[in-house]
Design a protein around this motif. Structure first.
Motif, mmCIF file in Angstrom:
data_model
loop_
_atom_site.group_PDB
_atom_site.id
_atom_site.type_symbol
_atom_site.label_atom_id
_atom_site.label_comp_id
_atom_site.label_asym_id
_atom_site.label_seq_id
_atom_site.Cartn_x
_atom_site.Cartn_y
_atom_site.Cartn_z
ATOM 1 N N LEU A 41 -5.859 -32.271 -103.049
ATOM 2 C CA LEU A 41 -4.428 -32.151 -103.357
ATOM 3 C C LEU A 41 -3.762 -31.072 -102.520
ATOM 4 C CD1 LEU A 41 -3.999 -32.481 -107.232
ATOM 5 C CD2 LEU A 41 -2.649 -33.643 -105.492
ATOM 6 N N SER A 42 -4.516 -29.994 -102.233
ATOM 7 C CA SER A 42 -3.896 -28.864 -101.531
ATOM 8 C C SER A 42 -3.499 -29.218 -100.106
ATOM 9 C CB SER A 42 -4.845 -27.665 -101.512
ATOM 10 O OG SER A 42 -5.851 -27.843 -100.532
ATOM 11 N N SER A 43 -4.052 -30.320 -99.562
ATOM 12 C CA SER A 43 -3.711 -30.664 -98.176
ATOM 13 C C SER A 43 -2.236 -31.029 -98.023
ATOM 14 C CB SER A 43 -4.602 -31.800 -97.664
ATOM 15 O OG SER A 43 -4.476 -32.920 -98.500
ATOM 16 N N PHE A 44 -1.613 -31.609 -99.047
ATOM 17 C CA PHE A 44 -0.199 -31.973 -98.962
ATOM 18 C C PHE A 44 0.672 -31.363 -100.063
ATOM 19 C CE2 PHE A 44 -1.315 -35.683 -96.175
ATOM 20 C CZ PHE A 44 -0.432 -35.384 -95.163
ATOM 21 N N PHE A 45 0.020 -30.770 -101.085
ATOM 22 C CA PHE A 45 0.792 -30.268 -102.229
ATOM 23 C C PHE A 45 0.423 -28.824 -102.561
ATOM 24 C CE2 PHE A 45 0.545 -34.861 -102.847
ATOM 25 C CZ PHE A 45 1.852 -35.188 -103.156
ATOM 26 N N ARG A 46 1.420 -28.053 -102.988
ATOM 27 C CA ARG A 46 1.189 -26.730 -103.570
ATOM 28 C C ARG A 46 1.138 -26.893 -105.087
ATOM 29 N NH1 ARG A 46 6.233 -23.666 -102.497
ATOM 30 N NH2 ARG A 46 5.114 -21.971 -103.501
ATOM 31 N N ASN A 47 0.442 -25.959 -105.751
ATOM 32 C CA ASN A 47 0.417 -25.915 -107.211
ATOM 33 C C ASN A 47 1.163 -24.655 -107.634
ATOM 34 O OD1 ASN A 47 -0.222 -26.650 -109.819
ATOM 35 N ND2 ASN A 47 -2.217 -25.633 -109.799
ATOM 36 N N VAL A 48 2.331 -24.833 -108.235
ATOM 37 C CA VAL A 48 3.255 -23.714 -108.458
ATOM 38 C C VAL A 48 3.439 -23.475 -109.951
ATOM 39 C CG1 VAL A 48 5.638 -22.947 -108.093
ATOM 40 C CG2 VAL A 48 4.465 -24.213 -106.304
ATOM 41 N N ASP A 49 3.479 -22.219 -110.320
ATOM 42 C CA ASP A 49 3.801 -21.863 -111.703
ATOM 43 C C ASP A 49 5.317 -21.842 -111.841
ATOM 44 O OD1 ASP A 49 4.134 -20.860 -114.204
ATOM 45 O OD2 ASP A 49 2.736 -19.185 -113.970
#
Length: 475
Positions: A41-49
């Protein structure tokens, strides 16, 4: 794990980009059942709070909080971007990733490149840097744009130049949608040829897509559905369904079906960098292995199975048939004939439960019918990704560096010259500050040189095949 950033420019770029992000989320949702933020997932997406207003650091472990696309959306009209922000993907983007204006580029490359380029330069650079800062190992920028309009061709190639200046080490892959001969934009030959000069000089790889080919593919799928050969059912969780959940027929919104094809091309292209596989192929390997000369970086793509893109229920093609399909004209995203032209190199990216032996067997089977340049007879690059596309057992993307792109460029040159000889519509361009007639002559000269380079390679076709001499080992 590396990351990539998508820069979608203009109406076409944003519509294709919208389909790409939708399909990418579906693909990861099908694979990532536990809802954990992983390397894929990190290749195209950030995980944001989201509690920190999206300004806090990315969350690298544990549950998915809020996914944000590694993307920059640019358009000099607001319509398409506003549509995206009001649709089901609205939470994947935020205002920090958008650059819009209201008046558009009026189908004029010079307005997009010279006026909006200068006006928005600092803003674009700042947003690109912010996006890059969120990446641990930024490997590639994907630019999606069209060649015929003003913003896509003009501002799209301006952004390409900026990327080379600001991030010279990061690969630049450009997906360029070429207009058809019946295009309703009268100035599209000017815009396309002016953009081609920039692509020749500043892109690492260009994936040319022709609207005509996409039209034909969608029409064939429609005919197959209507003839009852495939059954006329559309899958329940179909990509053709609207956000309201009611299935739309393909005829109602043909661009979605066409854009899905381009989006799937990008999904397959990046599958090896996102998922595990026995033969991973990095994006830098594609450029390294498929581009022997810097300007000859135009890759013909073909995709199989195609019917998955219309989300109709079709039986999976037999494996060997899939390889044959990938080398047939029906599956190409550009109208060309690679089999009767010269291959400089070819890459095969296979997804699903396929063995290396299957790959080798099919390459050996196909090789005799394909003409490779004498100095690169073994010019094959292969990738195996174990995760198949959603709903199918396997798929294949073929990327060919082949002289068959030449007729597309010759036709574009002819259409350009028809206008240019009469100086038709030229004044719209020349009244823009910084735009001179020399820009046109340099652009057509650049295109002519490119065509000549392909001619020189074609002239070697059919010559004697020279096998390199091998080392003799004394016994």
């Amino acid at each position: 794990m590396t990351q990539s950033v998508v820069v979608q420019v203009g109406q076409c770029g944003n519509q294709v980009g919208c389909r790409f992000w939708d399909l990418a989320l579906r693909e990861h949702a099908a694979v990532n059942k536990k809802g954990i933020y992983d390397e894929a997932l990190s290749s195209f997406f950030r995980n944001v709070d989201t509690r920190s207003g999206g300004n806090g650091p990315d969350i690298y472990k544990g549950k998915i909080c809020s996914l944000k696309a590694r993307a920059l959306l640019i358009d000099m009209e607001e319509g398409v971007v506003n549509e995206i922000l009001q649709g089901p993907l609205r939470d994947v983007f935020d205002s920090k990733q958008l650059i819009t204006d209201v008046s558009g580029s009026g189908n004029n490359w010079a307005v997009g490149h010279k006026i909006y380029g200068c006006q928005y330069r600092e803003n674009i650079v700042e947003k690109l840097r912010k996006t890059a800062e969120h990446c641990d190992c930024l490997q590639c920028f994907f630019i999606i744009h069209s060649m015929g309009g003003g913003t896509g061709s003009g501002l799209g190639t301006f952004v390409l130049n900026l990327l080379e200046e600001e991030f010279p080490e990061v690969y630049r892959f450009v997906t360029s949608v070429y207009p058809s001969g019946e295009d309703d934009v009268i100035t599209s030959p000017y815009n396309s040829v002016l953009a081609m000069k920039e692509l020749n000089e500043h892109a690492d790889c260009v994936l040319p897509i022709e609207n005509e080919s996409l039209f034909e593919i969608v029409n064939k799928i429609n005919q197959m559905i209507n003839s009852g050969k495939l059954g006329s059912t559309v899958k329940q969780n179909s990509v053709v369904t609207s956000s309201a959940g009611s299935a739309k027929t393909l005829q109602e919104k043909p661009f979605d079906a066409m854009n899905n094809i381009v989006a799937n091309l990008l999904l397959n292209l990046t599958s090896s960098t996102r998922f595990e596989g026995s033969l991973n192929m990095d994006l830098n390997e594609i450029s390294m292995n498929l581009v022997p000369f810097p300007r000859l970086h135009y890759l013909v793509s073909s995709l199989t199975p195609l019917c998955t893109l219309a989300d109709v229920n079709v039986p999976s093609r037999r494996l060997d048939q899939m390889f044959s399909d990938a080398f047939s004209r029906d599956h190409q995203l550009i109208q060309a004939d690679p089999k009767h032209s010269l291959y400089l190199a070819c890459a095969l990216l296979v997804r699903g439960n396929v063995q290396v032996s299957d790959l080798r067997r099919n390459i050996e089977r196909l090789k005799p019918s394909l003409h490779f340049v004498s100095w690169n007879q073994e010019g094959w690059k292969t990738g195996l990704c174990s995760v198949p596309p959603v709903g199918h057992s396997h798929s294949l993307l073929a990327l060919a560096n082949n002289t068959c792109v030449k007729p597309t460029f010759i036709e574009l040159k002819d259409r350009f010259m028809k206008l240019y000889k009469k100086k038709a519509h030229l004044h719209h361009y020349l009244q823009i500050d910084g735009m001179e007639q020399s820009c046109f002559s340099e652009a057509i000269s650049s295109l002519s040189d490119l065509i000549e380079e392909y001619n020189e390679l074609d002239a070697t076709k059919g010559g004697p095949r020279i096998d390199p001499s091998r080392l003799k080992i004394a016994v």
